[in-house]
Design a protein around this motif. Structure first.
Motif, PDB file in Angstrom:
ATOM      1  N   GLY B  74      69.550 -17.046  53.070  1.00 49.11           N
ATOM      2  CA  GLY B  74      71.096 -18.135  52.916  1.00 49.11           C
ATOM      3  C   GLY B  74      71.636 -17.159  51.205  1.00 49.11           C
ATOM      4  N   ARG B  75      72.752 -18.027  51.365  1.00 47.23           N
ATOM      5  CA  ARG B  75      73.957 -17.944  50.358  1.00 47.23           C
ATOM      6  C   ARG B  75      73.816 -19.426  49.494  1.00 47.23           C
ATOM      7  NH1 ARG B  75      79.583 -15.659  51.612  1.00 47.23           N
ATOM      8  NH2 ARG B  75      79.108 -13.923  50.598  1.00 47.23           N
ATOM      9  N   ALA B  76      73.316 -19.387  48.715  1.00 45.54           N
ATOM     10  CA  ALA B  76      72.552 -20.602  48.031  1.00 45.54           C
ATOM     11  C   ALA B  76      73.792 -20.825  46.952  1.00 45.54           C
ATOM     12  CB  ALA B  76      70.972 -20.511  47.593  1.00 45.54           C
ATOM     13  N   VAL B  77      73.780 -22.128  46.383  1.00 38.12           N
ATOM     14  CA  VAL B  77      74.869 -21.911  44.807  1.00 38.12           C
ATOM     15  C   VAL B  77      74.002 -23.730  44.528  1.00 38.12           C
ATOM     16  CG1 VAL B  77      76.827 -21.171  45.404  1.00 38.12           C
ATOM     17  CG2 VAL B  77      76.475 -24.021  46.398  1.00 38.12           C
ATOM     18  N   THR B  78      74.053 -23.454  43.281  1.00 43.28           N
ATOM     19  CA  THR B  78      73.977 -24.916  42.338  1.00 43.28           C
ATOM     20  C   THR B  78      74.313 -25.519  41.623  1.00 43.28           C
ATOM     21  OG1 THR B  78      72.506 -26.381  42.140  1.00 43.28           O
ATOM     22  CG2 THR B  78      72.472 -24.272  41.239  1.00 43.28           C
ATOM     23  N   ILE B 153      79.495  -9.756  42.949  1.00 41.81           N
ATOM     24  CA  ILE B 153      78.935  -9.060  42.255  1.00 41.81           C
ATOM     25  C   ILE B 153      76.754  -9.194  42.333  1.00 41.81           C
ATOM     26  CG2 ILE B 153      78.241  -8.588  39.224  1.00 41.81           C
ATOM     27  CD1 ILE B 153      81.357 -10.131  39.012  1.00 41.81           C
ATOM     28  N   ALA B 154      77.186 -10.191  42.466  1.00 46.10           N
ATOM     29  CA  ALA B 154      75.289 -10.931  42.590  1.00 46.10           C
ATOM     30  C   ALA B 154      74.777 -10.005  43.945  1.00 46.10           C
ATOM     31  CB  ALA B 154      75.305 -12.419  42.296  1.00 46.10           C
ATOM     32  N   GLU B 155      75.802 -10.064  44.557  1.00 44.11           N
ATOM     33  CA  GLU B 155      75.001  -9.576  45.566  1.00 44.11           C
ATOM     34  C   GLU B 155      75.846  -8.425  46.214  1.00 44.11           C
ATOM     35  OE1 GLU B 155      77.160 -11.980  49.564  1.00 44.11           O
ATOM     36  OE2 GLU B 155      76.725 -13.677  48.465  1.00 44.11           O
ATOM     37  N   HIS B 156      76.137  -7.868  45.401  1.00 43.98           N
ATOM     38  CA  HIS B 156      76.063  -5.983  45.619  1.00 43.98           C
ATOM     39  C   HIS B 156      74.784  -5.783  46.190  1.00 43.98           C
ATOM     40  CE1 HIS B 156      77.127  -2.064  44.259  1.00 43.98           C
ATOM     41  NE2 HIS B 156      78.690  -2.150  45.113  1.00 43.98           N
ATOM     42  N   MET B 157      74.319  -4.517  46.959  1.00 49.56           N
ATOM     43  CA  MET B 157      73.637  -4.120  47.858  1.00 49.56           C
ATOM     44  C   MET B 157      72.403  -3.071  46.407  1.00 49.56           C
ATOM     45  SD  MET B 157      72.245  -4.971  49.670  1.00 49.56           S
ATOM     46  CE  MET B 157      72.387  -6.148  51.163  1.00 49.56           C
ATOM     47  N   ASP B 158      73.194  -2.872  45.322  1.00 51.21           N
ATOM     48  CA  ASP B 158      72.787  -2.478  43.390  1.00 51.21           C
ATOM     49  C   ASP B 158      71.604  -3.292  43.030  1.00 51.21           C
ATOM     50  OD1 ASP B 158      73.144  -0.097  45.161  1.00 51.21           O
ATOM     51  OD2 ASP B 158      74.847   1.035  43.975  1.00 51.21           O
ATOM     52  N   ILE B 159      72.289  -4.288  42.795  1.00 51.70           N
ATOM     53  CA  ILE B 159      72.441  -4.979  42.015  1.00 51.70           C
ATOM     54  C   ILE B 159      71.425  -6.605  42.421  1.00 51.70           C
ATOM     55  CG2 ILE B 159      73.136  -7.315  40.169  1.00 51.70           C
ATOM     56  CD1 ILE B 159      75.244  -4.747  40.198  1.00 51.70           C
ATOM     57  N   SER B 193      80.870 -11.960  54.520  1.00 49.92           N
ATOM     58  CA  SER B 193      79.759 -12.975  54.897  1.00 49.92           C
ATOM     59  C   SER B 193      79.247 -12.668  54.074  1.00 49.92           C
ATOM     60  CB  SER B 193      79.823 -12.516  56.442  1.00 49.92           C
ATOM     61  OG  SER B 193      80.283 -11.508  56.577  1.00 49.92           O
ATOM     62  N   TYR B 194      77.419 -13.320  54.130  1.00 48.85           N
ATOM     63  CA  TYR B 194      76.350 -13.119  53.201  1.00 48.85           C
ATOM     64  C   TYR B 194      75.583 -12.208  53.630  1.00 48.85           C
ATOM     65  CZ  TYR B 194      71.894 -13.996  50.916  1.00 48.85           C
ATOM     66  OH  TYR B 194      71.089 -13.385  49.884  1.00 48.85           O
ATOM     67  N   LYS B 195      75.399 -10.651  53.583  1.00 52.06           N
ATOM     68  CA  LYS B 195      74.317  -9.757  54.200  1.00 52.06           C
ATOM     69  C   LYS B 195      72.875 -10.131  53.260  1.00 52.06           C
ATOM     70  CE  LYS B 195      77.841  -6.734  54.395  1.00 52.06           C
ATOM     71  NZ  LYS B 195      78.546  -7.248  53.875  1.00 52.06           N
TER      72      LYS B 195
END
Ligand code: SF4
Ligand code: SF4
Lengths: 97, 392
Positions: B74-78, B153-159, B193-195
């Protein structure tokens, strides 16, 4: 075994092949070796139940020899073994003696 | 159509989180972040987001729940502040080591003791080596914009690394400013959407996460993490470019202000940069060639680009709103390293300011600029590290 370089690893150390702990032989950790004394064994399988790894081989409902590849020598089996008439069916011996 | 509103920094970031509509949010209240999460919790209660809100018993648990949710797929935040971030410490490294792209606004607050709830950068600076990406924000608009850009930025597949968006506690989190909101749909399309990558909930492909890694492989995993970090710079710039298309607002790795022809400069993070720009204008009108550099991406630190931007200067003062007792401030050491790589040798001094929320006023910027003028005139440095506005 050739160890992987950093470019070959899975991000985040995720293990993609489930059930691969069979590849990790914990037997090299052992300082004490359990010895099975067959004549005292009542085949209760407590040792199989309590062993934290897969060092007790059971075939057709009967325990057989230890698989020392996975026996880390924790001694739990020896502690739990009821044996026959107060005589344990497992004793621990120091390795290398 | 974007909408212009008058909101606090907390409100702006909470609104960005609503527009992102994460799968999971686990949070624990701490001043000055409380009001941000309270607003987001209202969005959850009002059914404006689909987020599963987990109310936990501590920040250690908040981050742990985010790790679980992100590992699940899931896509998680705090969000947190000061001591809350300190309590998350252990799990920050778990999140980055497991390469989970969690988003966390950090409303910067000082650390105890003495107990103080106001804004300084001790919290996020303490977490600078935790493997999280850090974006810093001068005002509510930048905090909002950085939050919208963060997940790309965070979810980029290289990152695949977690990201903090920092803004100054109270000074920004609780002050009302003009902010331009993007439309909900625009943000939704931008974030996408989140991958998930290797999620646990992909039950057809069972896997193990968080294994013990012994000395024979640990170094390789850390090297790999560094590699991902070293790619962040480019992704930040690509993201800024696409963000400019939807917002008209331009972002980079850092911002410069009247720096190109400057002889002296101030390097400063977050809200105090605004005050400094005003004072720079006053000195520019007097013919003094002074400029400013305000880092945006602090982790990973863009050494080469920052060094290039500063190498022509004669004297620089780096202002740190966090201290490293018995050492230079955290921003100072990065700036000196950046300049060293260019082989140029401007004089660089360090001032610690604004700890525990002490106001940074125009006269503080004036003191610094006067000292830099004196340094280039005399070639003499009184003290390389000093405290600004401290009473004797
Ligand atoms: S010593 Fe421990 S590991 Fe070895 S067989 Fe007994 S219980 Fe299993
Ligand atoms: S616990 Fe002892 S008695 Fe029971 S099966 Fe194992 S060795 Fe035999």
């Amino acid at each position: 075994m050739k160890l992987k370089g950093w470019k070959e690893l899975t991000p985040g150390a995720v293990i993609l092949e489930a059930g691969n702990s069979a590849e990790f032989k914990t037997g090299s950790w052992r300082a004490y070796r359990p010895i099975w004394i067959k004549e005292n064994c009542i085949q209760c399988l407590f040792c199989w139940l309590y062993c934290p790894d897969m060092a007790i081989i059971v075939k057709d409902g009967k325990r057989e020899e230890f698989n020392y590849d996975y026996c880390k020598g924790c001694g739990i089996c020896a502690l739990e073994c009821p044996g026959k008439k107060g005589n344990k069916a497992i004793k621990m011996e120091e390795e290398g003696n | 159509m974007s909408k212009v509103v008058a909101v606090t920094g907390n409100e702006a970031v909470a609104n960005a989180l609503r527009q992102i509509n994460p799968d999971v949010c686990a949070a624990y209240p701490i001043t000055p972040q409380t009001d941000l999460m309270q607003r987001f919790a209202s969005f959850v209660s009002d059914g404006l987001v689909d987020t599963e809100m987990i109310l936990v018993e501590s920040e250690h648990s908040a981050m742990s729940a985010c790790v679980g949710a992100a590992a699940g797929g899931g896509r998680a935040v705090t969000a947190t502040s000061g001591p809350g971030l300190a309590l998350m410490w252990e799990i920050l490294f778990v999140a980055s080591g497991m390469r989970l792209p969690i988003l966390m606004p950090v409303v910067n607050r000082s650390l105890s003791a003495p107990l103080n709830i106001h804004g300084d950068h001790s919290d996020a600076m303490g977490a600078r080596d935790s493997g999280w990406i850090q974006l810093w924000s001068e005002n509510a608009q930048e905090a909002y914009d950085n939050t919208v850009q963060a997940l790309l930025i965070a979810e980029h597949m290289d990152i695949r690394l977690p990201i903090m968006v920092c803004m100054d506690g109270f000074i920004i989190s609780h002050s009302i400013e003009r902010v331009e909101y993007l439309d909900d749909d625009v943000v939704k399309n931008f974030v996408g959407s989140y991958k998930p990558l290797n999620p646990l909930l992909d039950i057809k492909h069972p896997k193990s996460i968080g294994p013990l890694i012994l000395p024979d492989l640990y170094l390789e995993y850390k090297r790999m993490q560094h590699e991902a970090m070293s790619k962040v710079k480019d992704v930040v710039l690509q993201t800024a470019e696409s963000f400019q298309k939807i917002s008209g607002r331009k972002y980079g790795l850092f911002e410069t202000y009247r720096l190109d022809d400057a002889e002296i400069a101030i390097v400063i993070l977050n809200s105090a940069a605004g005050t400094t720009k005003d004072v720079i204008d006053i000195y520019r009108n007097k013919g003094i060639k002074v400029g400013l550099l305000k880092p945006r991406l602090f982790r990973p630190f863009p050494y080469e680009e920052v060094g290039e931007a500063l190498k022509h200067l004669k004297a620089i003062c780096v202002l740190d709103r966090a201290d490293s007792f018995g050492a230079f401030g955290p921003l100072y050491t990065e700036i000196v390293s950046s300049i060293y790589l260019t082989k140029s040798q401007p004089i660089v001094i360090n001032k610690i300011y604004g700890l525990g929320g002490r106001d940074y006023m125009p006269e503080h910027a004036k003191i610094v600029i006067e000292e830099l003028i004196d340094i280039i005139n005399t070639g003499k440095v009184r003290l390389y590290k000093d405290y600004l506005g401290v009473r004797e």
